[in-house]
Each structure stands twice: as C-alpha cells, then as structure tokens.
Scaffold this motif. Structure first.
Motif, PDB file in Angstrom:
ATOM      1  N   TYR A   1      -2.578   8.916  -6.196  1.00 57.37           N
ATOM      2  CA  TYR A   1      -2.391   9.088  -5.145  1.00 57.37           C
ATOM      3  C   TYR A   1      -0.534   8.028  -6.124  1.00 57.37           C
ATOM      4  O   TYR A   1      -0.443   6.878  -6.721  1.00 57.37           O
ATOM      5  CB  TYR A   1      -2.375   7.854  -3.368  1.00 57.37           C
ATOM      6  CG  TYR A   1      -3.420   8.695  -3.243  1.00 57.37           C
ATOM      7  CD1 TYR A   1      -3.536   9.736  -2.292  1.00 57.37           C
ATOM      8  CD2 TYR A   1      -4.790   7.845  -3.662  1.00 57.37           C
ATOM      9  CE1 TYR A   1      -3.969   9.469  -2.012  1.00 57.37           C
ATOM     10  CE2 TYR A   1      -5.666   8.336  -3.183  1.00 57.37           C
ATOM     11  CZ  TYR A   1      -5.806   9.193  -1.683  1.00 57.37           C
ATOM     12  OH  TYR A   1      -6.263   9.997  -1.050  1.00 57.37           O
ATOM     13  N   ILE A   2       0.507   8.813  -5.327  1.00 59.84           N
ATOM     14  CA  ILE A   2       2.132   8.211  -5.783  1.00 59.84           C
ATOM     15  C   ILE A   2       2.669   9.177  -4.762  1.00 59.84           C
ATOM     16  O   ILE A   2       2.287   9.815  -3.812  1.00 59.84           O
ATOM     17  CB  ILE A   2       2.037   8.880  -7.295  1.00 59.84           C
ATOM     18  CG1 ILE A   2       3.257   8.487  -7.870  1.00 59.84           C
ATOM     19  CG2 ILE A   2       2.171  10.655  -7.076  1.00 59.84           C
ATOM     20  CD1 ILE A   2       3.681   8.860  -9.418  1.00 59.84           C
ATOM     21  N   ASP A   3       4.016   8.307  -4.481  1.00 64.04           N
ATOM     22  CA  ASP A   3       5.375   7.992  -3.990  1.00 64.04           C
ATOM     23  C   ASP A   3       5.488   9.831  -4.261  1.00 64.04           C
ATOM     24  O   ASP A   3       5.577  10.138  -4.905  1.00 64.04           O
ATOM     25  CB  ASP A   3       6.426   6.687  -4.025  1.00 64.04           C
ATOM     26  CG  ASP A   3       5.730   5.973  -3.226  1.00 64.04           C
ATOM     27  OD1 ASP A   3       5.474   5.996  -1.829  1.00 64.04           O
ATOM     28  OD2 ASP A   3       6.494   4.782  -3.222  1.00 64.04           O
ATOM     29  N   GLU A   4       5.667   9.785  -2.814  1.00 68.84           N
ATOM     30  CA  GLU A   4       6.554  11.834  -2.645  1.00 68.84           C
ATOM     31  C   GLU A   4       7.901  11.423  -2.827  1.00 68.84           C
ATOM     32  O   GLU A   4       8.571  12.323  -3.664  1.00 68.84           O
ATOM     33  CB  GLU A   4       6.575  11.508  -1.092  1.00 68.84           C
ATOM     34  CG  GLU A   4       6.781  13.255  -1.043  1.00 68.84           C
ATOM     35  CD  GLU A   4       6.935  13.519   0.436  1.00 68.84           C
ATOM     36  OE1 GLU A   4       7.567  14.423   0.490  1.00 68.84           O
ATOM     37  OE2 GLU A   4       7.269  12.705   1.472  1.00 68.84           O
ATOM     38  N   THR A   5       8.782  10.442  -2.837  1.00 63.74           N
ATOM     39  CA  THR A   5       9.837  10.547  -2.990  1.00 63.74           C
ATOM     40  C   THR A   5      10.025   8.481  -3.977  1.00 63.74           C
ATOM     41  O   THR A   5       9.862   7.626  -3.896  1.00 63.74           O
ATOM     42  CB  THR A   5      10.982   9.876  -1.970  1.00 63.74           C
ATOM     43  OG1 THR A   5      10.544   8.708  -1.714  1.00 63.74           O
ATOM     44  CG2 THR A   5      10.459  11.452  -1.091  1.00 63.74           C
TER      45      THR A   5
END
Length: 558
Positions: A94-98
């Motif tokens: 998972y990775i930050d959307e922004t």
C-alpha cells in the motif's frame, strides 16, 4: 415433477456450497486439522478463522505487486551507470494516494506540542527536532520571505506537500502515524477509553510494538487506560473482577497480533523499488504475462502535455519547463503552479496515485549506491537493512523508554533530535544469538553489503591495510556538544575525499517543481544527506501487505 426438480436443485446447491467452502480462504471448521481438538472453544486453541483481508490504512492505496524493469529504459543522454535496467519483483503493498501535506504534518506537531510541551526543558528538543526547516525557501538572490513565513502553517498551503523535512523526520512521522492509527482502532473497538485521543497522559504514550509485546507496560503501566475501554470493562465485570485488576487472567482484555485487529504492518517510507513500480503504473500496458511497452512517465505516452480532446495541450505535472519558466504565461499557466501545487491538482496514474512525477521529489527508504545489485537479489530489493532486537531488562521483560532516558542525537548540521520516545521498546544490535550458522544474514548493519567497494571485491584479502580504503570515503564532518551545551562544528578539510556518498545518504525519486522534464521519469534517481532538507523534497508513506498477493481472484482471459 416440479417439486422433485426443486428438491434436487436445493441439494445440488448445498453440495456446491460445501465444496466451495473446502477450497481457499481460511478453510477452518470447529476442529483443528492438525490435532482434531476444538478451535475457539472454551478450552481450545484460539484462531481468527473469520479474517477476510487486510484493510488499507488511512490515506493508502493498494498496489498489486509483480515484475517490472527497474532502471532507465528511455532517453538516457547522461549514460549514467546508476540507472542500469534490471528485472525486479515487488510484493503487493500500500502507498499514500498523495504526498504528505502540511496539514498532515501539522497534526503531528500539534500532538507533540501537547504531549511534550516545548517549554519544558526536558522535552524541548523533541518538538524542535520535529519542526520542518522553513529556511529552505531562502535564496541569496531571491525574495522568498512569503514562503519562509507562511508555507508550513498558513491555511492557504494546508493541502500542499510538506517540504523542509529531512529523511529522519519523514521516518519519525511514519512511526508516529502508525501508533496514532492503531490507538484509534483500539478506541473504536472498545479496548481503550473513548475520551483518550488527543490527551497528553503525562508523556505516557501508546506504542504499537510495546502494546503487542508487553501491554501492561503501555501508557507507563497505567492499566486504567489499557483496560479502560467499554469491552475490557464489560469483560472484567462479567468475570466479577472489577475490583481486583491485578488478577493474572487477562484473556480478552488486550488485543493480540493473532486477532488481526491492529494494522499488520507499520507505516514506513517506500523502498526505491516499490516507489518506482508504483510511479510507473504499468497495469495499462500488460499483455498476458509481459509488458507491451516501456513507459517513460507515470502517464501513457511520450509527452508531458495531454493529448486528450477535453484538455489537449495541458501539462500533466508540475515541473520547470525552461530557464525562468516555472509555470507558464500569466493568465494561461502551463501547469498551474510556480512553486509546489496542491495535492490532486493533476490526474492520477493507473494506480490512482497523484504527483508521482513533479511537484516535489520524494524520500525513499534506501541508502544510495550507484549499483542496484540484482545479481544478488531481485525480490523486494532494498539497501538499508539494520537489524535490531528488543532489549530485555534484568527482570526478563522488555526495556521500555521512560521520560528520563530519552536518547538525543546531534546531527551533522547541528540539529538535535530525539532517537526514541517514552513508551517505545529500546532496541539493540543483533548478536550471535540471531546470526550463528545463518546463511541469509550475519551482521546487524547491512548497508555496505556488496556495494562495490574494495571489501566487496575478490582481491580485498590480498591488500595491505593502507590499501584498504573504502570506495565511499565521504567527508566526515564533526559536531559535538561541550559541557556547557555549546555546539562545536568542525568541517572535514581532507583533500583525499573522493565522494559525497556514505551510509547516511538516501535516495530521492521523482522530479520536482524545480526540475526539468528529464527528472520526471520514475527511473531517475538522486541522493541527498538523510539529516538535511530542501524546498523541493517531500515524502509519502507506504505499508506492506500481509496475506494474499491480489485482492480479487484471477481467471484466464480466454
């Protein structure tokens, strides 16, 4: 005849459901497949057989892992050997959307200020060490006072990416975020008091690993907090133990890792391989088990302007178009920004991630080396492993940091930071207990492993001590603090230094508002000291995925 048909259909449906239940998933009944004993019975082994899937933490987007070509595959005029293409495989994550914004970072600063008041001399450097460096906006021949004074705190910039943050500060934000999210989960689940969030608790803090390893030591050992939620109180009342909290039976009062309630992994910085894989967003180029093309940017195509009819000609990222051209002509701006831009100002890539090119460059977890050693490892590549273990005290319990033994460190630029906080478990280097006769690792610090220096070569053993100089012999500046608290800075003036690379230098990825289009390629990579900051470097967080690779079942296309 009709009734007979309906009866046969019901039997077939029930049989099919039984067969389906025997495949995939958790596949557990009330009996153990190993021993036949009861599972989750009154006296049986406890196992969460209802666990479905890992939920994404706040702000995160799922990225399904796979193989990709890491490194520069398009337009490499510099012929830079640190971008040599190599095949890598990345697990799902998972990775930050922004990018992390000023507003998000200010939330942490506000929390620190309440829990560790900077007017208290004992805690002063905790808050000061977390503050971004707003002076990064200054320029000897430029007037940037408006950004210096307002960029971090003014609401006009709340949704802009935070800058002036070092790699070390980005890591500390990730750790803080992990604990706050897990703390809220326990409040929402009824294990912690409802009015807990946002309170200082006299410096007695929640730490995820402390709670999972030694829950009675969380919040400074204050069990009125750790066992003060509605669920815990109801269970104690049911057992008739409300008046005797020291009873040894704590079953059900604390959440365990096996229950799958807390985040199974922590927020952290993405590895370089993860960041590059996520930025490329190659899902649109897949053709069976290979890629149909090689992408130059996070978006499809070979140009920085949109070719779509409804926004033809618009720039697709925030970057520097030419000398003295940071945004375009007034009234019809090319990219809508002269410095950074608000998050979600441009279209996302195929994974739904914003600003994976332009706006700000981003810190990633890796220590920088020109070489990506894919011959040694091509799975979840990462250079930077420093293995530690929990320190065990004389009483046999984990040693938890208190307010009296916070460890502070003076960085190369003279800034003082806290290396740990009250409530965390003290960490020490691993030793022979963990490494004896192992083939996969033999030391605590692996940052130098096979990095191309003399020790990595076959001829190293035949060299004299004078010849055994490290390839990465960067300047060794000295910062010390005397007995009176004065900071003494000594610059390394040795003329024999040949590089700026050492183990305190980290990789930065992606172009920024200061960069030309060349740096928008996700494969480009640069480095910067981990304890320094700039006005064009920010970050985003990532999290490992635990369990299945995909969030949905796969089926053949034909």
């Amino acid at each position: 005849m009709k009734k007979h048909f309906v009866l046969n259909f019901i039997v077939a449906a029930l049989t099919g459901a039984a067969l389906v239940s025997c495949g995939g998933g958790n596949d557990y009944s009330n009996n153990s497949r190993a021993t036949g004993w009861d599972i989750n019975g009154r006296d049986g082994f406890e196992l969460n057989t209802d666990y479905k899937d890992q939920d994404a933490g706040p702000g995160l987007v799922f990225v399904e892992g796979g193989t990709f070509t890491m490194g520069r595959v398009k337009d490499d005029p510099m012929h830079d050997w640190n971008n040599t293409p190599n095949q890598q495989h990345v697990q799902s994550f998972y990775i930050d959307e922004t990018e992390v914004t000023n507003g998000m970072y200010l939330e942490m600063l506000d929390w620190i200020k309440r829990v560790f008041p900077p007017e208290d001399e004992q805690y002063r450097n905790i808050y000061l060490g977390a503050l971004p460096d707003t002076l990064v906006w200054r320029n000897r021949l430029g007037y940037n006072d408006a950004m210096t004074n307002n960029y971090l705190r003014h609401p006009a910039h709340a949704n802009y990416p935070v800058v002036g943050v070092s790699w070390i500060q980005a890591v500390e934000f990730s750790n803080w975020r992990t604990d706050r999210v897990n703390e809220k989960i326990l409040v929402d689940q009824g294990y912690l008091p409802k009015d807990l969030l946002g309170k200082a608790n006299d410096g007695a803090l929640f730490n995820t690993e402390t709670y999972l390893n030694a829950p009675t030591l969380t919040y400074g050992g204050n069990d009125s907090i750790t066992r003060g939620g509605r669920k815990s109180l109801a269970l104690e009342k049911q057992r008739g133990k409300q008046a005797s909290r020291n009873n040894s039976d704590t079953t059900g009062l604390y959440v365990r890792r096996e229950q799958g309630i807390l985040l199974p992994a922590a927020y952290r910085l993405p590895t370089e391989a993860e960041w590059e894989y996520a930025a490329l967003g190659q899902s649109s180029l897949r053709e069976y088990n290979s890629y149909r093309g090689r992408k130059k940017y996070p978006w499809d195509g070979q140009y920085t302007r949109s070719g779509k009819r409804n926004n033809r000609g618009d720039h697709l990222a925030n970057f520097k178009q030419g000398d003295g051209d940071y945004g375009g002509i007034a009234g019809w701006s090319d990219d809508g920004a002269d410095i950074t831009a608000p998050i979600k100002n441009y279209a996302p890539n195929d994974y739904g991630l914003y600003d994976m090119a332009g706006n700000v460059s981003e810190w990633v977890a890796d220590v920088y080396r020109p070489i990506i050693d894919d011959e040694y490892n091509d799975f979840n590549y990462y250079r930077g492993n420093v293995y530690t273990k929990n320190q065990i005290g004389p009483d046999g319990k984990v040693a938890v940091v208190t307010a009296d033994d916070i460890v502070y460190d003076t960085l190369s630029n003279g800034k003082v930071i806290a290396r740990n906080l009250p409530g965390e478990i003290r960490q020490i280097d691993i030793d022979d207990e963990e490494t004896y006769l192992r083939t996969n690792f033999d030391r605590s610090d692996n940052r130098d492993y096979r990095d191309g220096d003399a020790q990595s070569s076959q001829s190293y053993a035949g060299l004299s001590p004078d010849q055994r100089e490290k390839m990465y012999n960067s300047p060794q500046h000295s910062v010390t603090v005397d007995a009176e608290g004065n900071v003494i800075r000594e610059y390394d003036a040795d003329n024999s230094r040949t590089t700026l690379i050492d183990n305190e230098v980290r990789v930065i990825k992606g172009g920024s508002w200061r960069d030309r289009a060349y740096w928008l390629d996700p494969a480009t990579r640069r480095f910067y000291p981990q304890d320094m900051a700039r006005d064009d470097i920010g970050f985003r967080c990532a999290m490992s995925r635990v369990g299945s690779k995909s969030k949905k079942s796969k089926s053949p296309r034909n």
